[in-house]
Scaffold this motif. Structure first.
Motif, short mmCIF file in Angstrom:
data_model
loop_
_atom_site.label_atom_id
_atom_site.label_comp_id
_atom_site.label_asym_id
_atom_site.label_seq_id
_atom_site.Cartn_x
_atom_site.Cartn_y
_atom_site.Cartn_z
N GLU A 1 0.89 5.37 -7.38
CA GLU A 1 0.58 4.12 -6.68
C GLU A 1 0.11 4.40 -5.25
O GLU A 1 -0.79 3.73 -4.73
CB GLU A 1 1.80 3.19 -6.68
CG GLU A 1 2.12 2.61 -8.05
CD GLU A 1 3.16 1.52 -7.97
OE1 GLU A 1 3.57 1.17 -6.85
OE2 GLU A 1 3.56 1.03 -9.04
N GLN A 2 0.72 5.38 -4.61
CA GLN A 2 0.30 5.75 -3.26
C GLN A 2 -1.10 6.36 -3.29
O GLN A 2 -1.90 6.16 -2.37
CB GLN A 2 1.30 6.73 -2.65
CG GLN A 2 2.65 6.09 -2.35
CD GLN A 2 3.68 7.10 -1.89
OE1 GLN A 2 3.65 8.27 -2.30
NE2 GLN A 2 4.60 6.68 -1.04
N LEU B 1 -3.56 3.59 -3.20
CA LEU B 1 -3.69 3.02 -1.85
C LEU B 1 -4.58 3.90 -0.97
O LEU B 1 -5.38 3.40 -0.17
CB LEU B 1 -2.31 2.86 -1.23
CG LEU B 1 -1.41 1.79 -1.85
CD1 LEU B 1 0.00 1.89 -1.29
CD2 LEU B 1 -1.97 0.40 -1.61
N GLY C 1 -6.37 3.20 2.47
CA GLY C 1 -5.12 3.14 3.21
C GLY C 1 -4.69 4.50 3.75
O GLY C 1 -5.25 5.54 3.39
N GLY D 1 5.23 -1.69 6.20
CA GLY D 1 4.14 -1.85 5.25
C GLY D 1 2.98 -0.93 5.53
O GLY D 1 2.44 -0.30 4.63
N LYS E 1 3.52 2.57 4.50
CA LYS E 1 3.45 2.78 3.04
C LYS E 1 2.03 2.66 2.51
O LYS E 1 1.82 2.65 1.30
CB LYS E 1 4.35 1.76 2.34
CG LYS E 1 5.84 1.97 2.62
CD LYS E 1 6.68 0.89 1.95
CE LYS E 1 8.17 1.09 2.26
NZ LYS E 1 8.99 0.00 1.67
N LYS F 1 -0.05 0.09 2.95
CA LYS F 1 -0.45 -1.26 2.59
C LYS F 1 -1.16 -1.95 3.74
O LYS F 1 -0.82 -1.74 4.91
CB LYS F 1 0.78 -2.09 2.18
CG LYS F 1 1.51 -1.52 0.97
CD LYS F 1 2.75 -2.33 0.64
CE LYS F 1 3.49 -1.75 -0.56
NZ LYS F 1 4.72 -2.51 -0.86
N GLN F 2 -2.14 -2.76 3.43
CA GLN F 2 -2.80 -3.55 4.46
C GLN F 2 -1.90 -4.71 4.86
O GLN F 2 -1.06 -5.15 4.07
CB GLN F 2 -4.13 -4.08 3.94
CG GLN F 2 -3.99 -5.05 2.78
CD GLN F 2 -5.32 -5.43 2.19
OE1 GLN F 2 -6.16 -4.59 1.98
NE2 GLN F 2 -5.51 -6.70 1.91
N TYR F 3 -2.06 -5.17 6.08
CA TYR F 3 -1.25 -6.30 6.56
C TYR F 3 -2.18 -7.44 6.90
O TYR F 3 -3.06 -7.31 7.75
CB TYR F 3 -0.43 -5.88 7.79
CG TYR F 3 0.56 -6.92 8.24
CD1 TYR F 3 1.83 -6.96 7.69
CD2 TYR F 3 0.22 -7.88 9.20
CE1 TYR F 3 2.75 -7.92 8.08
CE2 TYR F 3 1.14 -8.85 9.59
CZ TYR F 3 2.40 -8.86 9.03
OH TYR F 3 3.31 -9.83 9.41
N SER G 1 -7.38 -8.24 7.65
CA SER G 1 -6.33 -7.31 7.22
C SER G 1 -6.34 -6.08 8.13
O SER G 1 -7.40 -5.59 8.51
CB SER G 1 -6.57 -6.88 5.77
OG SER G 1 -6.53 -8.00 4.91
N TYR H 1 -5.51 -2.14 8.92
CA TYR H 1 -5.37 -0.82 8.32
C TYR H 1 -5.12 0.19 9.43
O TYR H 1 -5.62 0.04 10.54
CB TYR H 1 -6.64 -0.40 7.58
CG TYR H 1 -7.03 -1.27 6.41
CD1 TYR H 1 -6.76 -0.86 5.11
CD2 TYR H 1 -7.66 -2.49 6.60
CE1 TYR H 1 -7.13 -1.65 4.03
CE2 TYR H 1 -8.02 -3.29 5.53
CZ TYR H 1 -7.76 -2.86 4.24
OH TYR H 1 -8.11 -3.65 3.18
#
Length: 305
Positions: free
Chosen positions: A176-177, A180, A185, A241, A244, A246-248, A262, A264
Motif C-alpha cells: 500500500e505504501q 502511495l 507521495g 498523515g 504515511k 497520504k495527501q491532506y 491537497s 504533498y
C-alpha cells in the motif's frame, strides 16, 4: 535482502508486506525447488489495478533469498473542466466508486451512463474533451475485461513502476505504501531499522527509491495561508498523515480567494506542495511572500475606497 532457511519462512516474511502469499501460493502450482520462483500478482482492491512482481532465488545450500519487489500501475494525470456539457471532474469521482475489474458483475443499466458520457466527450469535436475521455478510459478500464472490448490509447507514456528493496527489519515499504509512492507521495521512514536508523523521507524517482533528510514540516505548515489555521490536534493528524504518504485535503486563501487543494510533502526542496482539484500546482509560497512584503496603505484603490 531477505534470507530464509525454508520456503515457508520466506512466505511468512513476504506476507508482512500486505499480500496473502499463503493463499496465492496454494492456488498456484509452484515448484519450491526451482532456482528462481516468480510470483506475479494483480491487486484490484485499489481505485486502479496494481501489478506486483516478486522474485525468490534458491541457492545451492537450499536457502531462499529475495532482494526486492516491483510495483507497477498507470498514473494518468487529467486536467478537468467542463466540456460538451459534462463536468469531467465529477464524472471521474463517480467512476472511482466503481470496481471496474468486476465489470461483469454489474448491472449494465447502472454503467451505461458512464459509457454514454465518455462517448459524448469523444464525439464532441473538442480535442481536449476527447483526450480526457481517452485518459479516463485508460485509467479505469486498463487491466480489466473492458481492455479487450474497447479501444484504449497507448498506455506506455503513463506506466509507472518502482523497485522496492526488502529487508524484513520491520521497516520495509509494504504494497500500500508502494502505491502511495507511485502516486507521488513521500514516506517518513527510518533509514535502516527503528533502533539504529534515522528518520528520512523516501520518494520514488525514475523507478527507484530516493532518500532525503527530514525537515521541520510543522514550521512549513505554519507559513501556509490556510483559510482556517489547524489547531494542535489537526496539526498532529496532518503530520501523521503526511508522514504515511497520504495527501491532506484543505483550503488556502490565495489572493482573497478560497482555493481547495491537497498537500504533498516535497522533501527534495524541504517544503510542501499544494495541488488544486484539477491537479495544478498552487504557488502558495510566492503568494505568502508577496503578502508579507505588502506595505500598509499601498493596496489597490477602487470605487468607494
Amino acid at each position: 535482502m531477505i534470507r530464509a532457511k525454508d520456503f515457508d519462512t520466506m512466505v511468512d516474511c513476504l506476507s508482512n508486506l500486505g499480500l496473502p502469499f499463503k493463499e496465492i501460493i496454494s492456488r498456484e502450482n509452484i515448484n519450491v525447488h526451482s532456482e528462481e520462483i516468480n510470483l506475479n500478482v494483480m491487486d484490484t482492491s485499489q481505485d486502479q489495478s496494481v501489478y506486483y512482481r516478486f522474485s525468490i532465488q534458491r541457492e545451492f545450500n537450499g536457502d531462499y533469498i529475495s532482494h526486492d519487489y516491483l510495483a507497477k500501475m498507470l498514473i494518468v494525470p487529467i486536467e478537468h473542466g467542463h466540456y460538451a456539457g459534462i463536468d469531467t471532474l465529477n464524472l471521474e469521482r463517480q467512476m472511482k466508486e466503481i470496481k471496474w475489474a468486476l465489470f461483469l458483475l454489474y448491472n449494465n443499466d447502472a454503467l451505461r451512463p458512464f459509457f454514454l458520457q465518455l462517448d459524448q466527450l469523444r464525439t464532441s469535436g473538442d480535442a481536449t474533451a476527447k483526450e480526457i475521455a481517452d485518459k479516463l478510459s485508460l485509467k479505469y478500464f486498463a487491466n480489466t475485461v473492458l481492455e479487450d472490448i474497447l479501444p484504449l490509447p497507448d498506455r506506455s507514456p503513463y506506466e509507472k513502476m518502482i523497485v522496492v528493496p526488502i529487508h524484513n527489519n520491520g521497516n520495509d515499504i509494504d504494497i500500500e505504501q508502494a502505491v502511495l509512492l507511485l502516486k507521488g507521495g513521500s514516506l517518513l521512514k527510518y533509514h535502516g531499522n527503528e533502533e539504529s536508523g534515522e528518520l528520512c523521507w523516501v520518494k520514488e524517482e525514475k523507478g527507484y527509491l530516493k532518500v532525503y533528510p527530514d525537515f521541520d514540516v510543522s514550521e512549513t505548515i505554519k507559513q501556509m495561508p490556510f483559510v482556517k489555521q489547524p489547531d494542535i490536534i489537526e496539526l498532529s493528524e496532518m503530520l501523521a498523515g503526511l508522514g504515511k504518504g497520504k495527501q491532506y485535503e484543505t483550503s488556502l486563501m490565495i489572493n482573497s480567494r478560497i482555493v481547495p487543494g491537497s498537500i504533498y510533502v516535497k522533501p527534495e526542496d524541504k517544503t510542501l506542495e499544494v495541488r488544486n482539484d484539477k491537479g495544478k500546482i498552487v504557488n502558495w509560497q510566492l503568494w505568502t511572500k508577496l503578502n508579507q512584503n505588502k506595505k500598509p496603505g499601498k493596496g489597490k484603490k477602487g470605487p468607494g475606497f
